[in-house]
Scaffold this motif. Structure first.
Motif, PDB file in Angstrom:
ATOM      1  N   ILE A 114     -67.257  -8.063  24.673  1.00  0.00           N
ATOM      2  CA  ILE A 114     -68.079  -8.737  23.658  1.00  0.00           C
ATOM      3  C   ILE A 114     -67.758  -8.178  22.270  1.00  0.00           C
ATOM      4  O   ILE A 114     -67.645  -8.926  21.291  1.00  0.00           O
ATOM      5  CB  ILE A 114     -69.580  -8.591  23.972  1.00  0.00           C
ATOM      6  CG1 ILE A 114     -69.905  -9.230  25.329  1.00  0.00           C
ATOM      7  CG2 ILE A 114     -70.427  -9.203  22.853  1.00  0.00           C
ATOM      8  CD1 ILE A 114     -69.713 -10.734  25.396  1.00  0.00           C
ATOM      9  N   ILE A 115     -67.600  -6.856  22.189  1.00  0.00           N
ATOM     10  CA  ILE A 115     -67.233  -6.235  20.906  1.00  0.00           C
ATOM     11  C   ILE A 115     -65.891  -6.780  20.435  1.00  0.00           C
ATOM     12  O   ILE A 115     -65.725  -7.140  19.264  1.00  0.00           O
ATOM     13  CB  ILE A 115     -67.190  -4.699  21.036  1.00  0.00           C
ATOM     14  CG1 ILE A 115     -68.577  -4.160  21.406  1.00  0.00           C
ATOM     15  CG2 ILE A 115     -66.700  -4.058  19.731  1.00  0.00           C
ATOM     16  CD1 ILE A 115     -68.606  -2.673  21.744  1.00  0.00           C
ATOM     17  N   ASP A 116     -64.922  -6.862  21.347  1.00  0.00           N
ATOM     18  CA  ASP A 116     -63.587  -7.385  20.993  1.00  0.00           C
ATOM     19  C   ASP A 116     -63.678  -8.816  20.491  1.00  0.00           C
ATOM     20  O   ASP A 116     -62.998  -9.190  19.524  1.00  0.00           O
ATOM     21  CB  ASP A 116     -62.647  -7.332  22.213  1.00  0.00           C
ATOM     22  CG  ASP A 116     -62.254  -5.908  22.588  1.00  0.00           C
ATOM     23  OD1 ASP A 116     -62.440  -5.010  21.742  1.00  0.00           O
ATOM     24  OD2 ASP A 116     -61.781  -5.697  23.719  1.00  0.00           O
ATOM     25  N   LEU A 117     -64.502  -9.630  21.139  1.00  0.00           N
ATOM     26  CA  LEU A 117     -64.701 -11.017  20.718  1.00  0.00           C
ATOM     27  C   LEU A 117     -65.160 -11.066  19.258  1.00  0.00           C
ATOM     28  O   LEU A 117     -64.594 -11.793  18.429  1.00  0.00           O
ATOM     29  CB  LEU A 117     -65.730 -11.682  21.633  1.00  0.00           C
ATOM     30  CG  LEU A 117     -66.127 -13.149  21.415  1.00  0.00           C
ATOM     31  CD1 LEU A 117     -66.794 -13.680  22.678  1.00  0.00           C
ATOM     32  CD2 LEU A 117     -67.070 -13.351  20.249  1.00  0.00           C
ATOM     33  N   LEU A 118     -66.186 -10.287  18.957  1.00  0.00           N
ATOM     34  CA  LEU A 118     -66.773 -10.316  17.612  1.00  0.00           C
ATOM     35  C   LEU A 118     -65.815  -9.768  16.558  1.00  0.00           C
ATOM     36  O   LEU A 118     -65.656 -10.356  15.479  1.00  0.00           O
ATOM     37  CB  LEU A 118     -68.077  -9.503  17.604  1.00  0.00           C
ATOM     38  CG  LEU A 118     -69.193 -10.050  18.508  1.00  0.00           C
ATOM     39  CD1 LEU A 118     -70.288  -9.010  18.704  1.00  0.00           C
ATOM     40  CD2 LEU A 118     -69.778 -11.330  17.940  1.00  0.00           C
ATOM     41  N   VAL A 119     -65.160  -8.657  16.875  1.00  0.00           N
ATOM     42  CA  VAL A 119     -64.233  -8.036  15.912  1.00  0.00           C
ATOM     43  C   VAL A 119     -63.016  -8.925  15.690  1.00  0.00           C
ATOM     44  O   VAL A 119     -62.536  -9.072  14.549  1.00  0.00           O
ATOM     45  CB  VAL A 119     -63.817  -6.631  16.396  1.00  0.00           C
ATOM     46  CG1 VAL A 119     -62.691  -6.067  15.534  1.00  0.00           C
ATOM     47  CG2 VAL A 119     -65.018  -5.683  16.380  1.00  0.00           C
ATOM     48  N   THR A 120     -62.522  -9.542  16.755  1.00  0.00           N
ATOM     49  CA  THR A 120     -61.360 -10.434  16.627  1.00  0.00           C
ATOM     50  C   THR A 120     -61.675 -11.599  15.702  1.00  0.00           C
ATOM     51  O   THR A 120     -60.862 -11.971  14.840  1.00  0.00           O
ATOM     52  CB  THR A 120     -60.934 -10.962  18.017  1.00  0.00           C
ATOM     53  OG1 THR A 120     -60.545  -9.855  18.832  1.00  0.00           O
ATOM     54  CG2 THR A 120     -59.769 -11.926  17.905  1.00  0.00           C
ATOM     55  N   ARG A 121     -62.860 -12.190  15.848  1.00  0.00           N
ATOM     56  CA  ARG A 121     -63.259 -13.293  14.968  1.00  0.00           C
ATOM     57  C   ARG A 121     -63.314 -12.836  13.513  1.00  0.00           C
ATOM     58  O   ARG A 121     -62.904 -13.570  12.606  1.00  0.00           O
ATOM     59  CB  ARG A 121     -64.623 -13.846  15.400  1.00  0.00           C
ATOM     60  CG  ARG A 121     -64.565 -14.676  16.683  1.00  0.00           C
ATOM     61  CD  ARG A 121     -65.963 -14.981  17.174  1.00  0.00           C
ATOM     62  NE  ARG A 121     -66.709 -15.830  16.255  1.00  0.00           N
ATOM     63  CZ  ARG A 121     -66.708 -17.161  16.296  1.00  0.00           C
ATOM     64  NH1 ARG A 121     -65.989 -17.795  17.208  1.00  0.00           N
ATOM     65  NH2 ARG A 121     -67.424 -17.862  15.447  1.00  0.00           N
TER      66      ARG A 121
END
Length: 396
Positions: A114-121
């Protein structure tokens, strides 16, 4: 002077769930976005949530799952960005997940997904995230806001406060957001620990200490609110999902009413046992409804230590009430140290429910846990982070 690389359209203080969501949405809209946080890593509360799997939303999320002085405030944001919208983001990012009880959704692998999803965006749209940055002052002028830090000043047209509440101070939780709200003239609803274990003191604690580790399904009522989930006896008092849930509705001095055998009429069971097997002890019958150690204590509390044939119906009714309607007043909660959320926060009367903007301070926004909107256990607080972050991200 502020260098160009420290001048933003939108500056977000707090790199947690709400802040990162808002940064991604705002940067997608072409805003120059900066995110500041005093922590060394982003999304620390996401990382430790759900036993490291992150209960990132709930299939049944609605305004009914939130505690607030104004229960209707969250409706607009929750409708504009729903649990299904976030699930779509998760699916688009190819994150494997599963459903548990009561519509709770968890990552299959790790909360870090979930962290990766948000940071990637954020990164895909040029949002700048700066960690290990401590804020010393926030000022407002005709051009917007200046945030003074130990890395120099940052300027912005829109300032978003996404600093969370006071829960779990060991990961860096502070009251910074409330201080900013008060400084700019916004009201703050008094805060207290939510989704926290409740504690006992004195003789009651001495009596139930030996029950530590016992878990049973129970129905708990307090202040016209009821939850039916697991209850856990601890060395300090009571915990488990049912207690964590009710704690957000509990205030000092409130009585809890606990049904330790939901769906069973304990008095009928005792009366039937008296007729069919009169020589057994009351404790033996009670132990068919609750664990043996708890049964022994209930019988002691209600003065029925002997055989059931020798126990009058008045006493049996008292024992039954001790099972179906145990009334107990906790001495307190375990507080912010173990609380999953903070109840209270920035008063929703001073914010726009459409945009999260302060009504009297154009350009200042508050999102996530810092606001007086608190979700129940089960992914609802993360959904409020996504929904409120989206609302502000669309507006800044």
């Amino acid at each position: 002077m502020t260098s160009n690389n420290q001048s933003f359209d939108t500056l977000i203080i707090g790199a947690g769930a709400a802040g990162l969501m808002c940064a991604g949405i705002a940067s997608e809209r072409g805003r120059r976005v900066g995110v500041l946080d005093h922590a060394k890593d982003v999304g620390e509360k996401i990382r430790i949530s759900g036993g490291g799997r992150c209960n990132f939303t709930n299939l049944f999320a609605s305004a009914d799952n939130y505690v607030s002085q104004n229960p209707r405030f969250c409706i607009s944001a929750l409708k504009r960005f729903t649990q299904h919208d976030f699930i779509e983001m998760v699916q688009n990012h190819a994150i494997a997940y599963h459903e548990r009880d009561h519509g709770q959704l968890f990552c299959d692998t790790s909360a870090k997904d979930i962290i990766d999803l948000l940071v990637t965006r954020c990164k895909n749209h040029g949002a700048h995230i700066q960690l290990n940055t401590h804020i010393t002052d926030v000022a407002r002028d005709d051009d917007g806001f200046t945030v003074h830090t130990d890395h120099g000043p940052f300027t912005c047209r829109s300032l978003v406060i996404a600093t969370g509440g006071l829960s779990i101070p060991k990961i860096g939780a502070t009251g910074f957001g409330y201080e900013i709200a008060k400084r700019f003239g916004l009201r703050v609803v008094p805060t207290r620990a939510g989704l926290a274990p409740l504690t006992f003191a004195g003789p009651l604690l001495d009596q139930i200490k030996d029950l530590a580790g016992i878990a049973i399904d129970a129905r708990i009522r307090c202040n016209k609110t009821m939850f039916s989930e697991a209850l856990l006896f601890t060395h300090r008092g009571l915990s488990g999902p049912a207690i964590l849930q009710i704690s957000s509705y509990w205030n000092d001095g409130d009585e809890l009413r606990i049904d330790l055998a939901p769906g069973v009429d304990a008095f009928e069971v005792l009366k039937t046992a008296k007729e069919t097997n009169p020589k057994q002890d009351v404790a033996t019958v009670v132990a068919t409804l609750v664990p043996k150690r708890l049964a022994k204590l209930i019988v002691e509390w209600n003065g029925a230590p002997g055989r059931i044939i020798e126990t009058g119906d008045k006493v049996l009714r008292r024992v039954a009430e001790g099972i179906n309607d145990w009334r107990v007043t906790p001495s307190g909660s375990e507080g912010y140290r173990t609380a999953e959320v903070t109840v209270g926060g920035v008063d929703t009367r001073d914010l726009s429910s459409q945009t999260m903007e302060a009504k009297t301070v154009p350009g200042l926004y508050f999102i996530g846990e810092v606001v007086d909107v608190t979700g129940e256990l089960g992914g609802f607080n993360f959904q409020w982070a996504w929904s409120s972050g989206f609302a502000a991200g669309q507006a800044v």
